[in-house]
Motif scaffolding. Sequence first.
Motif, PDB file in Angstrom:
ATOM      1  N   VAL A  51       0.842  -1.204   0.000  1.00 46.09           N
ATOM      2  CA  VAL A  51       0.000   0.000   0.000  1.00 46.09           C
ATOM      3  C   VAL A  51       0.876   1.252   0.000  1.00 46.09           C
ATOM      4  O   VAL A  51       0.652   2.199  -0.762  1.00 46.09           O
ATOM      5  CB  VAL A  51      -0.949   0.009   1.212  1.00 46.09           C
ATOM      6  CG1 VAL A  51      -1.638   1.368   1.349  1.00 46.09           C
ATOM      7  CG2 VAL A  51      -1.997  -1.091   1.083  1.00 46.09           C
ATOM      8  N   ALA A  52       1.906   1.267   0.865  1.00 43.18           N
ATOM      9  CA  ALA A  52       2.787   2.435   0.946  1.00 43.18           C
ATOM     10  C   ALA A  52       3.505   2.700  -0.364  1.00 43.18           C
ATOM     11  O   ALA A  52       3.728   3.862  -0.741  1.00 43.18           O
ATOM     12  CB  ALA A  52       3.803   2.236   2.074  1.00 43.18           C
ATOM     13  N   SER A  53       3.861   1.621  -1.089  1.00 42.92           N
ATOM     14  CA  SER A  53       4.592   1.810  -2.346  1.00 42.92           C
ATOM     15  C   SER A  53       3.745   2.484  -3.418  1.00 42.92           C
ATOM     16  O   SER A  53       4.277   3.029  -4.384  1.00 42.92           O
ATOM     17  CB  SER A  53       5.131   0.469  -2.852  1.00 42.92           C
ATOM     18  OG  SER A  53       4.077  -0.379  -3.265  1.00 42.92           O
ATOM     19  N   LEU A  54       2.416   2.466  -3.252  1.00 46.62           N
ATOM     20  CA  LEU A  54       1.551   3.184  -4.193  1.00 46.62           C
ATOM     21  C   LEU A  54       1.740   4.698  -4.090  1.00 46.62           C
ATOM     22  O   LEU A  54       1.415   5.438  -5.020  1.00 46.62           O
ATOM     23  CB  LEU A  54       0.080   2.832  -3.937  1.00 46.62           C
ATOM     24  CG  LEU A  54      -0.360   1.414  -4.290  1.00 46.62           C
ATOM     25  CD1 LEU A  54      -1.814   1.198  -3.876  1.00 46.62           C
ATOM     26  CD2 LEU A  54      -0.194   1.152  -5.782  1.00 46.62           C
ATOM     27  N   PHE A  55       2.274   5.163  -2.939  1.00 48.72           N
ATOM     28  CA  PHE A  55       2.463   6.592  -2.722  1.00 48.72           C
ATOM     29  C   PHE A  55       3.911   7.026  -2.912  1.00 48.72           C
ATOM     30  O   PHE A  55       4.267   8.166  -2.597  1.00 48.72           O
ATOM     31  CB  PHE A  55       2.020   6.957  -1.292  1.00 48.72           C
ATOM     32  CG  PHE A  55       0.584   6.637  -0.998  1.00 48.72           C
ATOM     33  CD1 PHE A  55      -0.442   7.458  -1.439  1.00 48.72           C
ATOM     34  CD2 PHE A  55       0.252   5.501  -0.273  1.00 48.72           C
ATOM     35  CE1 PHE A  55      -1.766   7.158  -1.172  1.00 48.72           C
ATOM     36  CE2 PHE A  55      -1.065   5.187   0.008  1.00 48.72           C
ATOM     37  CZ  PHE A  55      -2.083   6.020  -0.445  1.00 48.72           C
ATOM     38  N   SER A  56       4.756   6.150  -3.444  1.00 50.12           N
ATOM     39  CA  SER A  56       6.191   6.429  -3.497  1.00 50.12           C
ATOM     40  C   SER A  56       6.581   7.408  -4.600  1.00 50.12           C
ATOM     41  O   SER A  56       7.740   7.826  -4.655  1.00 50.12           O
ATOM     42  CB  SER A  56       6.967   5.120  -3.684  1.00 50.12           C
ATOM     43  OG  SER A  56       6.646   4.523  -4.927  1.00 50.12           O
ATOM     44  N   ARG A  57       5.639   7.758  -5.458  1.00 48.84           N
ATOM     45  CA  ARG A  57       5.991   8.649  -6.574  1.00 48.84           C
ATOM     46  C   ARG A  57       5.114   9.892  -6.611  1.00 48.84           C
ATOM     47  O   ARG A  57       4.861  10.472  -7.663  1.00 48.84           O
ATOM     48  CB  ARG A  57       5.916   7.892  -7.903  1.00 48.84           C
ATOM     49  CG  ARG A  57       6.785   6.648  -7.886  1.00 48.84           C
ATOM     50  CD  ARG A  57       6.890   5.944  -9.211  1.00 48.84           C
ATOM     51  NE  ARG A  57       7.558   4.649  -9.064  1.00 48.84           N
ATOM     52  CZ  ARG A  57       7.893   3.853 -10.074  1.00 48.84           C
ATOM     53  NH1 ARG A  57       7.612   4.229 -11.316  1.00 48.84           N
ATOM     54  NH2 ARG A  57       8.490   2.701  -9.856  1.00 48.84           N
TER      55      ARG A  57
END
Length: 468
Positions: free
Chosen positions: A385-391
């Motif tokens: 889930v957190a990696s969806l906000f990494s960019r």
Amino acid sequence: MTDTISAPQALSPATGPVPQKLKRSIGVVGGTLLTLSCVTPASTLFVVVPDLFASLGTWTALTIAIGSLLCIGVAFCYSELGTLIPSAGGEYAMVSTMAGRLAGWLVFVLSLLVVMIVPPVIAMGTADYLAPVIDIPAPVAGGGVMLLATLAGLLDLRANAWITGIFLVLEVIAAALVAVLGFAHSERGADALVHGTVAAEGGGTSAVTAGMVIAGLAIALFVTQGFSTAVYLSEELENPRRNVARTVLLTLAISTAVILVPVIAITMGSPDLDALAAGDLGGMVTAWSNSAVGTFVSLCVALAIINAGIVMVIQNSRVLFASARDKAWPMPVNNALSKLGRFGSPWVATLVVGVPGAALCFVNLDTLYGVTGVSVTGMYLLVAVASLFSRRGAHRETVAWRMPLWPAVPIALIVVFAYILVKQDTQYLLWTGGITAAATLYWALYLRPRRETRWLVSIPEDGEEIAA
């Protein structure tokens, strides 16, 4: 999620002294040795995998292979987030920065559940593999391993990389020997790997179903779970923007090979399905060779377990150190856990991890394997889930390793892990859910009302050392 913080806001707490930073002292080789030692392929093969043989039979290798494929996607997420957020806090630092403080706190609790309980459980397995030389009760052997690991954890990290590296060579030799002997004494062809059968309780055999494989994936994910240690060590890796991803992916590839190849050999070489389900791998090795070889392999496994204990204590102490530096606890606790010793290691945090771990060896922890599997799956889900906000925002322009096929990879992982969770045993879900609920209560009553002075995730900066 609420209370999302950006990287610039998270660099240091709003009050108190500047956070202490761990010393950058290891490269990809040292980091890979330490991380592989946490995966500890031999002890995983000899301690965890037998439980899978008992429930999945000839489809154990297939289940581990599926779990390893899923872990490639997870490794992508860890690599990208770990290079964006190089902190000893590992998952919680990454998730807090990207998805919010509450999400980060829950990941922290899940990771503590995994890394605090698993070392004593594995350490108690030392007694079985010391049996050819000396008879020691499992709790005593496990407690001794945890105390030894605690002492080693107080040393300089570079020294520990060499210590664990030597042990790692021995356990890889043991795993390779098992693979060679298993293939040399094959009782069935490779087609057995694609026809799922397991020994039935009343005698005979029964088919392994897809549902059983899905349920077993939680433990299969745990088999190679230690590759995430590279992220915990990111604050001590030289040039983490580049070396975190290399260490994560290299460790996953090596550990998968070291574990999966012997599993295939054991499946093909076991005398029958009853012997496979019994999981007496030391007995199989002795039957395939002689008692001397069986003793050698057993001692290598015992060293592998000690090796895993050392690295897990190192990893866990770094997590506690980071949580104190980030003000997760009342101030006296934060001050104690964030102290660094003469070798640069967080000595109080190391003792807090190791000594209770030795005590836990005298407690019955059999059911915690199931809880650990649920916790690992839930932790991976939140990291995805957190990696969806990494960019988004400032992170879009940050120099970092970037995963291929984003955002398809994290979205697919979220769906798969959610499905795996709902297929787990209810009692394990209730145990994990109860702990998560208690953690949420601590968040609501203590951390959230003190949001200006508590749970302020710090991301250490070292200028050129972190630059790409």
